[in-house]
Design an enzyme around this catalytic site. Structure first.
Site, PDB file in Angstrom:
ATOM      1  N   ALA A  74       0.830  -1.210   0.000  1.00  0.00           N
ATOM      2  CA  ALA A  74       0.000   0.000   0.000  1.00  0.00           C
ATOM      3  C   ALA A  74       0.865   1.261   0.000  1.00  0.00           C
ATOM      4  O   ALA A  74       0.358   2.374  -0.018  1.00  0.00           O
ATOM      5  CB  ALA A  74      -0.923   0.000   1.220  1.00  0.00           C
ATOM      6  N   ILE A 109       6.390   3.219  -3.007  1.00  0.00           N
ATOM      7  CA  ILE A 109       7.239   2.543  -4.011  1.00  0.00           C
ATOM      8  C   ILE A 109       6.395   1.514  -4.760  1.00  0.00           C
ATOM      9  O   ILE A 109       6.407   1.448  -5.990  1.00  0.00           O
ATOM     10  CB  ILE A 109       8.466   1.869  -3.359  1.00  0.00           C
ATOM     11  CG1 ILE A 109       9.440   2.934  -2.839  1.00  0.00           C
ATOM     12  CG2 ILE A 109       9.185   0.958  -4.357  1.00  0.00           C
ATOM     13  CD1 ILE A 109      10.650   2.395  -2.105  1.00  0.00           C
ATOM     14  N   ASN A 125      14.841  -0.670   3.823  1.00  0.00           N
ATOM     15  CA  ASN A 125      16.120  -0.355   4.484  1.00  0.00           C
ATOM     16  C   ASN A 125      16.119  -0.673   5.975  1.00  0.00           C
ATOM     17  O   ASN A 125      15.080  -0.672   6.583  1.00  0.00           O
ATOM     18  CB  ASN A 125      16.427   1.135   4.280  1.00  0.00           C
ATOM     19  CG  ASN A 125      16.909   1.377   2.867  1.00  0.00           C
ATOM     20  OD1 ASN A 125      17.679   0.578   2.337  1.00  0.00           O
ATOM     21  ND2 ASN A 125      16.445   2.445   2.254  1.00  0.00           N
ATOM     22  N   ASP A 139      21.256   2.892  -6.854  1.00  0.00           N
ATOM     23  CA  ASP A 139      22.539   3.601  -6.764  1.00  0.00           C
ATOM     24  C   ASP A 139      23.320   3.443  -8.072  1.00  0.00           C
ATOM     25  O   ASP A 139      23.950   4.386  -8.556  1.00  0.00           O
ATOM     26  CB  ASP A 139      23.361   3.044  -5.598  1.00  0.00           C
ATOM     27  CG  ASP A 139      22.536   2.969  -4.322  1.00  0.00           C
ATOM     28  OD1 ASP A 139      22.071   4.012  -3.851  1.00  0.00           O
ATOM     29  OD2 ASP A 139      22.337   1.851  -3.804  1.00  0.00           O
ATOM     30  N   ARG A 167      21.803   5.667 -10.589  1.00  0.00           N
ATOM     31  CA  ARG A 167      22.174   7.054 -10.271  1.00  0.00           C
ATOM     32  C   ARG A 167      23.590   7.358 -10.762  1.00  0.00           C
ATOM     33  O   ARG A 167      23.845   8.414 -11.326  1.00  0.00           O
ATOM     34  CB  ARG A 167      22.100   7.276  -8.754  1.00  0.00           C
ATOM     35  CG  ARG A 167      20.688   7.395  -8.215  1.00  0.00           C
ATOM     36  CD  ARG A 167      20.645   7.235  -6.697  1.00  0.00           C
ATOM     37  NE  ARG A 167      19.319   7.556  -6.176  1.00  0.00           N
ATOM     38  CZ  ARG A 167      18.900   7.253  -4.946  1.00  0.00           C
ATOM     39  NH1 ARG A 167      19.704   6.597  -4.112  1.00  0.00           N
ATOM     40  NH2 ARG A 167      17.683   7.592  -4.548  1.00  0.00           N
ATOM     41  N   HIS A 209      23.999  -0.305   0.963  1.00  0.00           N
ATOM     42  CA  HIS A 209      23.089   0.703   0.420  1.00  0.00           C
ATOM     43  C   HIS A 209      22.887   1.771   1.492  1.00  0.00           C
ATOM     44  O   HIS A 209      21.865   1.868   2.145  1.00  0.00           O
ATOM     45  CB  HIS A 209      21.751   0.069   0.032  1.00  0.00           C
ATOM     46  CG  HIS A 209      20.723   1.066  -0.398  1.00  0.00           C
ATOM     47  ND1 HIS A 209      20.880   1.837  -1.527  1.00  0.00           N
ATOM     48  CD2 HIS A 209      19.550   1.454   0.157  1.00  0.00           C
ATOM     49  CE1 HIS A 209      19.834   2.657  -1.644  1.00  0.00           C
ATOM     50  NE2 HIS A 209      19.014   2.439  -0.626  1.00  0.00           N
TER      51      HIS A 209
END
Length: 334
Positions: free
Chosen positions: A13, A16, A131, A159, A162, A187
């Protein structure tokens, strides 16, 4: 049309997942002719929100989507899975110590690891996004002893993407013109974005990134800091964490596990460090360059590591070892 692939997304929900589910359901990850069953897990207070997400998935009228199963029960969520994408985790709240965050997450990922062990296929591929992703992934793996450690990975593809895009922006090329950047380690802000082995296509010719950019101080300074701190920069600007880019990175990561990496290219993934040749201690979930074939990853071997890189790689390994130690303490009492 074969058998449907059964895919779980946790934290379904959340933001992401909201960006992720549509991409999976329309065939961006498992292919345009692969039917899917999507299982959506979230905590009980989020079930009403999740019903809205289910309605929207139905309203997309997607031909590949055979079934959507929303649930707050692990025994339903983890049953017979082919792929588990563990997005949900306890977020870090203001004033929260990293230690408190680890403690809360050890509980979640111990429970989900045990559920994977009990209910999922032994061939399940597990991707941890929530995380602290590396350590959460290690805990899940340790809590699922009957599933091979190699089946667990955590997301450092955001990453990686990026880093690729920063190089592309600097050179005025597309991100597709840049390949073989590496994210080493955690990370977190200690991760090491390494472009010593990266190549870029400039006007049809492939050259090393250092050679193309000709600005070593930027590559060893601002570039690394920008990638390390990009997540925080997005939060500062958007007042919310990266969702669109995280969802895209999850799709890239899972698609590569499913279909393999392109010839001559490697990608970054947090995987179990056992048997690596880069001096990273065993039994850590550490991001390495890998190539993938037949749904199996292998370390990219034999890349020379200079002193600058060595120091950065060791620093992030040290942080991961400390996180693991704290988490394992909590694990025995969880």
């Amino acid at each position: 049309m074969g058998e449907p692939v059964r895919v779980l997304v946790t934290g379904a929900a959340g933001q992401i997942a909201y960006s992720l589910l549509y991409s999976i359901a329309k065939g961006d990850v498992f292919g345009k002719d692969q039917p899917l069953i999507l299982v959506l897990l979230d905590i009980t207070p989020m079930m009403t929100v999740l019903e809205g997400v289910v309605m929207e998935l139905q309203d997309c009228a997607l031909p590949l989507l055979r079934e959507v199963i929303p649930t707050d029960k692990e025994e339903v969520a983890f049953k017979d899975l082919d792929v588990a994408i563990l997005v949900g985790s306890m977020p870090r709240r203001e004033g929260m110590e990293r230690k408190d965050l680890l403690k809360a997450n050890v509980k979640i990922f111990k429970s989900q690891g045990a559920a994977l062990d009990k209910y999922a296929k032994k061939t399940v591929k597990v991707v941890v996004v929530g995380n602290p992703a590396n350590t959460n992934c290690l805990i899940a793996s340790k809590s699922a002893p009957s599933i091979p450690k190699e089946n667990f990975s955590c997301l450092t593809r955001l990453d990686h993407n990026r880093a690729k895009s920063q190089i592309a922006l600097k050179l005025g090329v597309t991100a597709n013109d840049v390949k073989n950047v590496i994210i080493w380690g955690n990370h977190s802000s200690t991760q090491y974005p390494d472009v010593n082995h990266a190549k870029v296509n400039v006007k049809g010719k492939e050259v090393g990134v250092y050679e193309a950019i000709k600005d070593d101080s930027w590559l060893k300074g601002d570039f690394i800091l920008t990638v390390q701190q990009r997540g925080a920069a997005v939060i500062k600007a958007r007042k919310l964490s990266s969702a669109m880019s995280a969802a895209k990175a999850i799709c890239d990561h899972v698609r590569d596990i499913w279909f393999g990496t392109p010839a001559g290219e490697f990608v970054s993934m947090g995987v179990i460090s056992d048997g690596n040749s880069y001096g990273v201690p065993e039994d850590l979930l550490y991001s390495f360059p890998v190539v993938i074939k037949d749904k199996t990853w292998k370390f990219v071997e034999g890349l020379p590591i200079n002193d600058f890189s060595r120091e950065k790689m060791d620093l992030t390994a040290k942080e991961l070892a400390e996180e693991k130690e704290t988490a394992v303490e909590f694990l025995s009492s969880a």
